[in-house]
Design an enzyme around this catalytic site. Structure first.
Site, mmCIF file in Angstrom:
data_model
loop_
_atom_site.group_PDB
_atom_site.id
_atom_site.type_symbol
_atom_site.label_atom_id
_atom_site.label_comp_id
_atom_site.label_asym_id
_atom_site.label_seq_id
_atom_site.Cartn_x
_atom_site.Cartn_y
_atom_site.Cartn_z
ATOM 1 N N LYS A 193 -3.967 1.869 4.308
ATOM 2 C CA LYS A 193 -2.911 2.744 3.771
ATOM 3 C C LYS A 193 -3.504 4.048 3.255
ATOM 4 O O LYS A 193 -2.966 5.134 3.497
ATOM 5 C CB LYS A 193 -2.132 2.019 2.661
ATOM 6 C CG LYS A 193 -1.221 0.913 3.190
ATOM 7 C CD LYS A 193 -0.618 0.087 2.044
ATOM 8 C CE LYS A 193 0.094 -1.153 2.601
ATOM 9 N NZ LYS A 193 0.511 -2.102 1.535
ATOM 10 N N GLN B 155 0.023 -3.586 -4.442
ATOM 11 C CA GLN B 155 -0.343 -4.437 -3.311
ATOM 12 C C GLN B 155 -0.078 -5.906 -3.658
ATOM 13 O O GLN B 155 -0.617 -6.421 -4.634
ATOM 14 C CB GLN B 155 -1.821 -4.214 -2.944
ATOM 15 C CG GLN B 155 -2.276 -4.966 -1.705
ATOM 16 C CD GLN B 155 -1.564 -4.506 -0.436
ATOM 17 O OE1 GLN B 155 -1.333 -3.309 -0.225
ATOM 18 N NE2 GLN B 155 -1.179 -5.452 0.409
ATOM 19 N N ASP C 239 7.592 1.083 -1.524
ATOM 20 C CA ASP C 239 7.719 -0.168 -0.779
ATOM 21 C C ASP C 239 9.188 -0.568 -0.616
ATOM 22 O O ASP C 239 9.513 -1.381 0.243
ATOM 23 C CB ASP C 239 6.985 -1.305 -1.522
ATOM 24 C CG ASP C 239 5.618 -1.599 -0.926
ATOM 25 O OD1 ASP C 239 5.408 -1.245 0.247
ATOM 26 O OD2 ASP C 239 4.777 -2.180 -1.638
#
Lengths: 296, 296
Positions: A55, A99, A122
Site C-alpha cells: 500500500k 491494518q 477502508d
C-alpha cells in the site's frame, strides 16, 4: 469459445495512472494540496507487513504521502483510541487505515468505528457501511474490494440492471456490501453463505448472470456449476502447495479457472484479478477524502 | 389443505399483554421507572394523524407515557433540529418518533439521523441501520415492521436456517432490513425489486420457502406463483374500492389470499397480519430503550 479474461492488473494500472495524473494536476493548480495517508500496523504479522508495504509503495508511486505507524502487539485499547483521536484531529492527514486483523486484546469494531468517517479510506466504519446499505443514501467511502469489483465490471461494460447475480460470502467488508452495490445498480441478487445448502448453491449458481465468489475455498466453483455466458469474479485468495515455486506454494482463487473459462463469457484470474483492484481503490478513496478535506 | 392463517392480531395482543405486565412489574420494583415516548407530527396529514393516534393509544394501554408534539407544516429544518436536540437531552424521554412522511422543505434523512440512536424507537437512524446490516454487530434497535415479522415467524416456529427466502421490495425500513434479518438467521435470501424482470420474479418466487412481499401492489402474488407449502408474509397495505364499506374502500395486501392459501402452508392476512405487529414493536422498542436508559 473460452471466456475473456478480465485483466485486473491492466485495469488497475490504468486507474493508477489516472489517479497519479489527477494528483499531479491538483498539486500544480493548488500548491498546498498534499494528500497524506497514515497506516497503523499493530504487531509484526508477516502478511500484514506485506500488505502495508504494498500500500505504501502504491501511494508513493502516485504522489500520496504515506506514513507507517507501527505499534507493539500488546498496545492497549486506550492507547490505540488516543492515537486515532490525534490522527482524526490532524488536518495534514486525509486518510487513516488500520491494518487488520488486530491482536485479541483490541476491540476491532470499536477501533474501526473510531476512525473519523471522513478519513476512513477502508470504508469500514459504521456510517460508511450504513451509506452502502441505505437505498437513498449518498455513497460516502465504499470498501475497497467491492468498489474495485464494481469498477472492473463497469470497465468491462457488463450490464447489471435486470441481471441475476449471486454473491458467495456475506462478510461486512466484501460479500455484504458487494450484494448491495449490485442490487443498487439493478441486479437481482442472492447472497449465498455458510448456511446455504449444497442444493441451494447449485440452484442459484446455475441461474446467475454474474457470480462473485468470496468464500476462501479452493475449487469451490466449477464450469459445470455455472450458466453459459456468465461473468465470474473470483475474490478468493487461497494457497495451495506447489513444488515448482520457491515459496513452495501458489495463490489460487475460489474458482476452478480452467473449467469455468470454458463456460463463462468473462472471468477474473487469481492472481491479477480482484487483488490489484483492491489496492488501487485505497488510493482512489484517499484521493477522494483528500479532495473533500481540501475543498477541491 | 388450505394454509393456516398467521394471526398477527392475536400474536400482537399476546405480546402487548407481556409488555404491559413487564412495565407494571418494573414500575413496582423501581418506582421511578416511567417509560415515555414523544411523537412528533408535522402538519395535518389524516393518515399520519391516524397512525399517531393508534400509537399513542397503544402506549397508554401498556403504561407508556405518550406525548404528541404537533408542529405546523411549514416548520423549518433548523427549528426541527433544535426540537430534536432538546428531546435528545431530556432524560425523562426514552423514545422519540418522528412520524413520516415529512413536508418537502424538511430533510427526512438528516432529521431521522438527528434522533439520538438510543432513543430512535423506529430504528431508522444510520447507526441502527448499520447494526442490522453488519454481520457481527450487536443489534441495537430494529425497525418495527421487519422486527414484527421476525417475531411472528418465530412465534409460529417457522424454521429459517437453510431455507430459501424471497423479499419483494428493498426499502430502507422494510425490504432491506428484512432481507438481512432473514439472512442473519441462516436463510438464503433473494431481494426482488423494481428492476427485477417478470421472468426473474416468477423464477425466484416459485422456489422460495418463505416469501415476504412489501411492494404495495394489489394481487401481486397468486397461488400459481408460489411453491407448495411455502410461508407467505404480506406487508402490502393497498386500498381497493368496495361499495359494501361505509368508506367506499377496503384494505388489501399484495397477495391474492384466496389462491395463495390453497398452496401455502401458512399465510398472514391483510388486515390483521403484519400491521398490528408493527404497532406493538414500537412499544417493544420503547420498553427496550427505557430499560437501557434506566439501567434496568
Amino acid at each position: 469459445m473460452p471466456a475473456e479474461k478480465i485483466d485486473g492488473k491492466f485495469i488497475s494500472t490504468d486507474l493508477r495512472a489516472r489517479i497519479k495524473d489527477e494528483i499531479a494536476t491538483l498539486k500544480e493548480s493548488h500548491p498546498s494540496f498534499s494528500p497524506k495517508i497514515v497506516i497503523i500496523q499493530v504487531g509484526d504479522r508477516p502478511d500484514s507487513s506485506t500488505y502495508v508495504r504494498m500500500k505504501l509503495k502504491s501511494c508513493a508511486e502516485v504522489g500520496i504521502d504515506g506514513e507507517l505507524l507501527k505499534y507493539p502487539a500488546d498496545i492497549s485499547q486506550t492507547e490505540m483510541m488516543q492515537k486515532l483521536d490525534a490522527l482524526n484531529k490532524d488536518t495534514s492527514v486525509h486518510g487513516v487505515l488500520v491494518q487488520l486483523p488486530l491482536p485479541p486484546q483490541l476491540d476491532e469494531e470499536a477501533i474501526t468505528n473510531a476512525v473519523n468517517v471522513e478519513k476512513d479510506v477502508d470504508g469500514f466504519s459504521e456510517l460508511n457501511i450504513a451509506a452502502v446499505f441505505k437505498k437513498n443514501s449518498k455513497l460516502k467511502i465504499v470498501p475497497c474490494t467491492p468498489k474495485g469489483i464494481m469498477y472492473m465490471l463497469d470497465y468491462e461494460k457488463i450490464p447489471l440492471e435486470g441481471k441475476t447475480a449471486v454473491v458467495c460470502g456475506r462478510s461486512d467488508i466484501v460479500g455484504g456490501p458487494m450484494s448491495k452495490l449490485l442490487e443498487k445498480r439493478g441486479a437481482t441478487v442472492t447472497t449465498l453463505h455458510s448456511k446455504t445448502t449444497p442444493e441451494q448453491f447449485k440452484f442459484f449458481l446455475k441461474n446467475a448472470d454474474i457470480i462473485v465468489s468470496a468464500v476462501g475455498r479452493v475449487n469451490f466453483i466449477h464450469g459445470e456449476d455455472v450458466k453459459p455466458g456468465c461473468v465470474i469474479v473470483d475474490v478468493g485468495t487461497n494457497y495451495v502447495a506447489d513444488a515448482t515455486k520457491k515459496s513452495g506454494q501458489r495463490m489460487v482463487g475460489d474458482v476452478d479457472y480452467e473449467s469455468c473459462a470454458q463456460v463463462a463469457s468473462k472471468i477474473t484470474p487469481v492472481p491479477g484479478g480482484v487483488g490489484p483492484m483492491t489496492v488501487v481503490m485505497v488510493l482512489h478513496n484517499l484521493l477522494q477524502t483528500a479532495k473533500e478535506q481540501s475543498h477541491l
